[in-house]
Scaffold this motif. Sequence first.
Motif, mmCIF file in Angstrom:
data_model
loop_
_atom_site.group_PDB
_atom_site.id
_atom_site.type_symbol
_atom_site.label_atom_id
_atom_site.label_comp_id
_atom_site.label_asym_id
_atom_site.label_seq_id
_atom_site.Cartn_x
_atom_site.Cartn_y
_atom_site.Cartn_z
ATOM 1 N N LEU A 96 -0.900 -26.419 99.229
ATOM 2 C CA LEU A 96 -1.000 -27.605 98.379
ATOM 3 C C LEU A 96 -0.031 -27.624 97.198
ATOM 4 C CD1 LEU A 96 -4.838 -28.326 98.407
ATOM 5 C CD2 LEU A 96 -3.019 -29.382 99.750
ATOM 6 N N PRO A 97 0.250 -26.490 96.546
ATOM 7 C CA PRO A 97 1.224 -26.548 95.440
ATOM 8 C C PRO A 97 2.627 -26.943 95.897
ATOM 9 C CG PRO A 97 -0.112 -24.562 95.286
ATOM 10 C CD PRO A 97 -0.391 -25.164 96.628
ATOM 11 N N PHE A 98 2.904 -26.814 97.183
ATOM 12 C CA PHE A 98 4.232 -27.124 97.720
ATOM 13 C C PHE A 98 4.171 -28.307 98.686
ATOM 14 C CE2 PHE A 98 3.642 -22.564 97.032
ATOM 15 C CZ PHE A 98 4.610 -22.315 96.071
ATOM 16 N N ALA A 99 3.143 -29.133 98.532
ATOM 17 C CA ALA A 99 2.901 -30.213 99.490
ATOM 18 C C ALA A 99 4.038 -31.224 99.550
ATOM 19 C CB ALA A 99 1.592 -30.927 99.147
ATOM 20 N N VAL A 100 4.791 -31.373 98.456
ATOM 21 C CA VAL A 100 5.876 -32.367 98.447
ATOM 22 C C VAL A 100 6.988 -32.010 99.426
ATOM 23 C CG1 VAL A 100 5.454 -33.142 96.101
ATOM 24 C CG2 VAL A 100 6.950 -31.180 96.493
ATOM 25 N N SER A 101 7.069 -30.740 99.812
ATOM 26 C CA SER A 101 8.111 -30.317 100.749
ATOM 27 C C SER A 101 7.573 -30.163 102.167
ATOM 28 C CB SER A 101 8.728 -28.990 100.289
ATOM 29 O OG SER A 101 7.740 -27.978 100.185
ATOM 30 N N MET A 102 6.389 -30.719 102.406
ATOM 31 C CA MET A 102 5.767 -30.650 103.726
ATOM 32 C C MET A 102 5.523 -32.057 104.249
ATOM 33 S SD MET A 102 2.986 -27.623 103.016
ATOM 34 C CE MET A 102 3.513 -26.001 102.434
ATOM 35 N N PRO A 103 5.415 -32.238 105.571
ATOM 36 C CA PRO A 103 5.163 -33.573 106.133
ATOM 37 C C PRO A 103 3.874 -34.186 105.590
ATOM 38 C CG PRO A 103 5.838 -32.050 107.859
ATOM 39 C CD PRO A 103 5.615 -31.222 106.636
ATOM 40 N N LYS A 104 3.903 -35.476 105.308
ATOM 41 C CA LYS A 104 2.741 -36.151 104.731
ATOM 42 C C LYS A 104 1.539 -36.116 105.668
ATOM 43 C CE LYS A 104 5.390 -39.310 101.794
ATOM 44 N NZ LYS A 104 5.697 -40.735 101.498
ATOM 45 N N ASP A 105 1.793 -36.245 106.973
ATOM 46 C CA ASP A 105 0.684 -36.219 107.932
ATOM 47 C C ASP A 105 -0.034 -34.876 107.908
ATOM 48 O OD1 ASP A 105 1.201 -38.791 108.695
ATOM 49 O OD2 ASP A 105 2.339 -38.258 110.494
ATOM 50 N N PHE A 106 0.738 -33.813 107.734
ATOM 51 C CA PHE A 106 0.142 -32.478 107.668
ATOM 52 C C PHE A 106 -0.728 -32.344 106.421
ATOM 53 C CE2 PHE A 106 0.549 -28.173 105.805
ATOM 54 C CZ PHE A 106 -0.183 -27.462 106.747
ATOM 55 N N VAL A 107 -0.217 -32.790 105.285
ATOM 56 C CA VAL A 107 -0.978 -32.699 104.035
ATOM 57 C C VAL A 107 -2.248 -33.536 104.126
ATOM 58 C CG1 VAL A 107 -0.923 -33.133 101.551
ATOM 59 C CG2 VAL A 107 1.116 -32.258 102.707
ATOM 60 N N LYS A 108 -2.145 -34.697 104.756
ATOM 61 C CA LYS A 108 -3.319 -35.553 104.928
ATOM 62 C C LYS A 108 -4.384 -34.850 105.758
ATOM 63 C CE LYS A 108 -4.700 -40.151 106.516
ATOM 64 N NZ LYS A 108 -4.233 -41.434 107.119
#
Length: 291
Positions: A96-108
């Motif tokens: 989560l602290p690095f969520a901006v560099s991960m795909p949005k669908d994955f974070v969702k």
Amino acid sequence: MVFQTFRLPLSMKYSCPSPSTWALAINSLLSVLNVGLTVARKHESAFHSMWSELAQTLEEFLFSKHPSPPTLSVEDFQRDEAVDCKVILMVRDDILPFAVSMPKDFVKRIMQLLNKGSIHTTSSDSFIDTDSSKKLREEFAKTCFETLLQFSFVSKTNSEEGAITKMAVLSLLNRCQDVVRKHVDDERLSGKCPLPRPRLAEMASVLKAITTLVRSLKKAPPGNGSATLFEFYEISNLRRVYGYQVIQLYPALVDCTTSPSPNVCRALKEALHEYKDLLAPPTSSTQNGTA
């Protein structure tokens, strides 16, 4: 892919031929992620297909279709629950602290996983089954809930980071709505029999989270003081979305006023006091035609 190798034993969990199989698999996966997540973030295009596999693997492990056997002792259940909590801590610290560099669908999907995990579950459908209440994943639910709460109040100026906060808040609100409404229904059905202690603790923690959430959302931009319900919707589009769901919680909170639990009533009182400010009439800087 390495996750496909781990996925089978992790999804089978208690149905594995050997009890140590899934434990070895999850510890190995966490070791791989400890190094691999950093590499994957730096080379996103090369690892694009990895994220959906990872989300699916985590979900099938944490919410396995193969429940613990009835012969599993409480001590062993708590030991296994600690492993589940370890996975959530990995999500909290390394994803989560690095969520901006991960795909949005994955974070969702990760947010949905936390939302699902933050609701207490038991192997029995009976809400007054004291034996099954011993096997509520209380610590796991608490860890998921606290992670959602932590990322719901991160103030970020970056629009992408703000989107992560939005997902966390909406997941938290959905979770609170589910718990409050289920608590009201179950108390009505239970009659004079009290709900299990973990359920009461869960309700109290949810009410405290609602209090914290309302306090946070009531804050207007610097220098403008606190927002009333009527001003609440004008602060920003983001708060307008939150505000609607917060207000929708109010009738369910009122239904909780008959709860026999002192801890629930105490937490409920604090939450309703916060709504008092939201329901106040709008303030005006102009009175009788003068400023």
